[in-house]
Scaffold this motif. Structure first.
Motif, PDB file in Angstrom:
ATOM      1  N   LEU A 183      44.811  60.950  74.429  1.00 21.23           N
ATOM      2  CA  LEU A 183      43.558  61.652  74.158  1.00 21.23           C
ATOM      3  C   LEU A 183      42.938  62.179  75.450  1.00 21.23           C
ATOM      4  O   LEU A 183      42.411  63.297  75.486  1.00 21.23           O
ATOM      5  CB  LEU A 183      42.581  60.716  73.445  1.00 21.23           C
ATOM      6  CG  LEU A 183      42.957  60.296  72.018  1.00 21.23           C
ATOM      7  CD1 LEU A 183      41.951  59.278  71.481  1.00 21.23           C
ATOM      8  CD2 LEU A 183      43.040  61.506  71.093  1.00 21.23           C
ATOM      9  N   GLU A 184      43.007  61.396  76.509  1.00 20.39           N
ATOM     10  CA  GLU A 184      42.477  61.835  77.801  1.00 20.39           C
ATOM     11  C   GLU A 184      43.244  63.049  78.321  1.00 20.39           C
ATOM     12  O   GLU A 184      42.656  63.991  78.858  1.00 20.39           O
ATOM     13  CB  GLU A 184      42.548  60.688  78.811  1.00 20.39           C
ATOM     14  CG  GLU A 184      41.562  59.560  78.518  1.00 20.39           C
ATOM     15  CD  GLU A 184      41.821  58.320  79.348  1.00 20.39           C
ATOM     16  OE1 GLU A 184      42.872  58.285  80.055  1.00 20.39           O
ATOM     17  OE2 GLU A 184      41.019  57.381  79.290  1.00 20.39           O
ATOM     18  N   TYR A 185      44.561  63.026  78.147  1.00 22.37           N
ATOM     19  CA  TYR A 185      45.368  64.171  78.589  1.00 22.37           C
ATOM     20  C   TYR A 185      45.024  65.416  77.785  1.00 22.37           C
ATOM     21  O   TYR A 185      44.966  66.531  78.320  1.00 22.37           O
ATOM     22  CB  TYR A 185      46.856  63.852  78.461  1.00 22.37           C
ATOM     23  CG  TYR A 185      47.733  64.995  78.919  1.00 22.37           C
ATOM     24  CD1 TYR A 185      47.971  65.212  80.274  1.00 22.37           C
ATOM     25  CD2 TYR A 185      48.300  65.885  78.001  1.00 22.37           C
ATOM     26  CE1 TYR A 185      48.744  66.277  80.711  1.00 22.37           C
ATOM     27  CE2 TYR A 185      49.074  66.949  78.421  1.00 22.37           C
ATOM     28  CZ  TYR A 185      49.291  67.134  79.779  1.00 22.37           C
ATOM     29  OH  TYR A 185      50.050  68.192  80.204  1.00 22.37           O
ATOM     30  N   LEU A 186      44.798  65.233  76.495  1.00 23.77           N
ATOM     31  CA  LEU A 186      44.436  66.358  75.634  1.00 23.77           C
ATOM     32  C   LEU A 186      43.144  67.012  76.109  1.00 23.77           C
ATOM     33  O   LEU A 186      43.024  68.243  76.146  1.00 23.77           O
ATOM     34  CB  LEU A 186      44.304  65.882  74.195  1.00 23.77           C
ATOM     35  CG  LEU A 186      44.025  66.946  73.131  1.00 23.77           C
ATOM     36  CD1 LEU A 186      45.152  67.969  73.083  1.00 23.77           C
ATOM     37  CD2 LEU A 186      43.845  66.284  71.764  1.00 23.77           C
ATOM     38  N   VAL A 187      42.154  66.198  76.499  1.00 28.67           N
ATOM     39  CA  VAL A 187      40.884  66.727  77.002  1.00 28.67           C
ATOM     40  C   VAL A 187      41.111  67.508  78.299  1.00 28.67           C
ATOM     41  O   VAL A 187      40.581  68.616  78.479  1.00 28.67           O
ATOM     42  CB  VAL A 187      39.872  65.592  77.222  1.00 28.67           C
ATOM     43  CG1 VAL A 187      38.619  66.109  77.931  1.00 28.67           C
ATOM     44  CG2 VAL A 187      39.488  64.949  75.887  1.00 28.67           C
ATOM     45  N   ARG A 188      41.918  66.951  79.202  1.00 30.12           N
ATOM     46  CA  ARG A 188      42.185  67.632  80.475  1.00 30.12           C
ATOM     47  C   ARG A 188      42.914  68.955  80.240  1.00 30.12           C
ATOM     48  O   ARG A 188      42.609  69.968  80.872  1.00 30.12           O
ATOM     49  CB  ARG A 188      43.009  66.737  81.400  1.00 30.12           C
ATOM     50  CG  ARG A 188      42.270  65.502  81.900  1.00 30.12           C
ATOM     51  CD  ARG A 188      42.978  64.898  83.105  1.00 30.12           C
ATOM     52  NE  ARG A 188      44.353  64.526  82.803  1.00 30.12           N
ATOM     53  CZ  ARG A 188      44.713  63.351  82.280  1.00 30.12           C
ATOM     54  NH1 ARG A 188      43.794  62.446  81.983  1.00 30.12           N
ATOM     55  NH2 ARG A 188      45.986  63.082  82.048  1.00 30.12           N
ATOM     56  N   ALA A 189      43.885  68.931  79.331  1.00 31.21           N
ATOM     57  CA  ALA A 189      44.644  70.150  79.063  1.00 31.21           C
ATOM     58  C   ALA A 189      43.751  71.240  78.502  1.00 31.21           C
ATOM     59  O   ALA A 189      43.890  72.423  78.845  1.00 31.21           O
ATOM     60  CB  ALA A 189      45.784  69.842  78.088  1.00 31.21           C
ATOM     61  N   ALA A 190      42.804  70.843  77.648  1.00 31.25           N
ATOM     62  CA  ALA A 190      41.900  71.816  77.023  1.00 31.25           C
ATOM     63  C   ALA A 190      40.957  72.448  78.039  1.00 31.25           C
ATOM     64  O   ALA A 190      40.358  73.484  77.760  1.00 31.25           O
ATOM     65  CB  ALA A 190      41.103  71.153  75.911  1.00 31.25           C
TER      66      ALA A 190
END
Length: 280
Positions: A183-190
């Motif tokens: 989930l943290e990676y998803l936020v960074r990618a966005a």
């Protein structure tokens, strides 16, 4: 944005096709194997074996070659096709992988699983293991999937949009720590300029893309291509009428989804919920 070089060549066998592309790219540079080895920091004999088809090398060296030759994702896609030609990459998916590497824009809809281009190693490992991979095959495929993420990195990275059904985010990994990392990676990618993430909430109701995951690719010549996938099969779609219908359905779903800003808040709330569950 530079035009992505088309995947061409006479060979249709994945291993030979990969070796052929390596030889072609080095010949264009006018370099010897020794010069290539000196510039990339690997033993030149490894590149010789890869160009002769004796070995495929690993994802790290293939990723380095993609960066060196300015072909982001192309060589890695061909490597993935060659690494497990018998089962993992059937003919339709082989063609899709080539088209993905050439795409100038990618629009995706996820019905149950995050797109591979935004997965962490922990997430990819659990998803691939659920599909039956194990041991060295699983490790290689996880490494390959992680290396593919370079397609969305760099100055010439194509724009990528994914609409995630809420079900994707309500299906956690078994390992709570790995799920939070995802989930943290998803936020960074966005937060990247070329990546857009939207969430389609349950309350949106029924829509035209409930049958499975979808990727819409735009090629450098403007031609659209679609790839539809469910649990049992994948289908490469190149007929203009079918693609137009899928595009209209995608547009409708995008209109029903949360905005990128609201979607970011949605994922952050999920992170908070996971942290609370873990602390209790």
């Amino acid at each position: 944005m530079p035009t992505r070089r088309a995947v061409t060549g006479r060979s249709r066998e994945p291993r030979a096709r990969f070796a052929e592309e390596l030889r072609h790219l080095r010949a264009q540079r006018g370099e010897s194997l020794r010069q290539l080895g000196e510039r990339l920091g690997w033993d030149w004999s490894l590149f010789g074996k890869m160009e002769s088809g004796e070995t495929l090398g690993g994802p790290e060296v293939v990723e380095a070659l993609d960066q060196y030759y300015g072909t982001p994702g192309l060589l890695l896609a061909l490597w993935e096709l060659a690494i497990d030609d018998r089962t993992q990459f059937r003919e339709r998916y082989r063609r899709y992988m080539e088209l993905e590497a050439e795409a100038t824009s990618l629009w995706h809809f996820a019905v149950s699983v995050l797109p591979g281009l935004l997965q962490t190693p922990g997430y990819a490992g659990e998803v691939l293991a659920a599909g039956g991979l194990k041991g060295l095959d699983l490790e290689q495929q996880v490494q390959a999937r992680m290396s593919r993420r370079s397609l969305l990195e760099g100055d010439d990275a194509p724009p990528f949009r994914t609409i995630l059904s809420e079900a994707v985010l309500r299906t956690p990994l078994r390992d709570a720590g790995e799920w939070r990392a995802q989930l943290e990676y998803l936020v960074r990618a966005a937060d990247r300029g070329n990546v857009t993430v939207q969430v389609l909430p349950f309350r949106a109701g029924h829509h035209g893309l409930t049958g499975g995951a979808l990727m819409l690719l735009r090629q450098s010549d403007g031609r659209p291509v679609a790839y539809s996938e469910n649990t049992y099969r994948g289908e490469l779609i190149e007929e203009s009428a079918r693609i137009e219908r899928l595009q209209r359905a995608y547009d409708d779903v995008r209109d029903m989804a949360l905005s990128p800003a609201e979607s970011r808040k949605f994922v952050l709330r999920m992170l908070e919920e996971e942290s609370c569950d873990f602390s209790t």
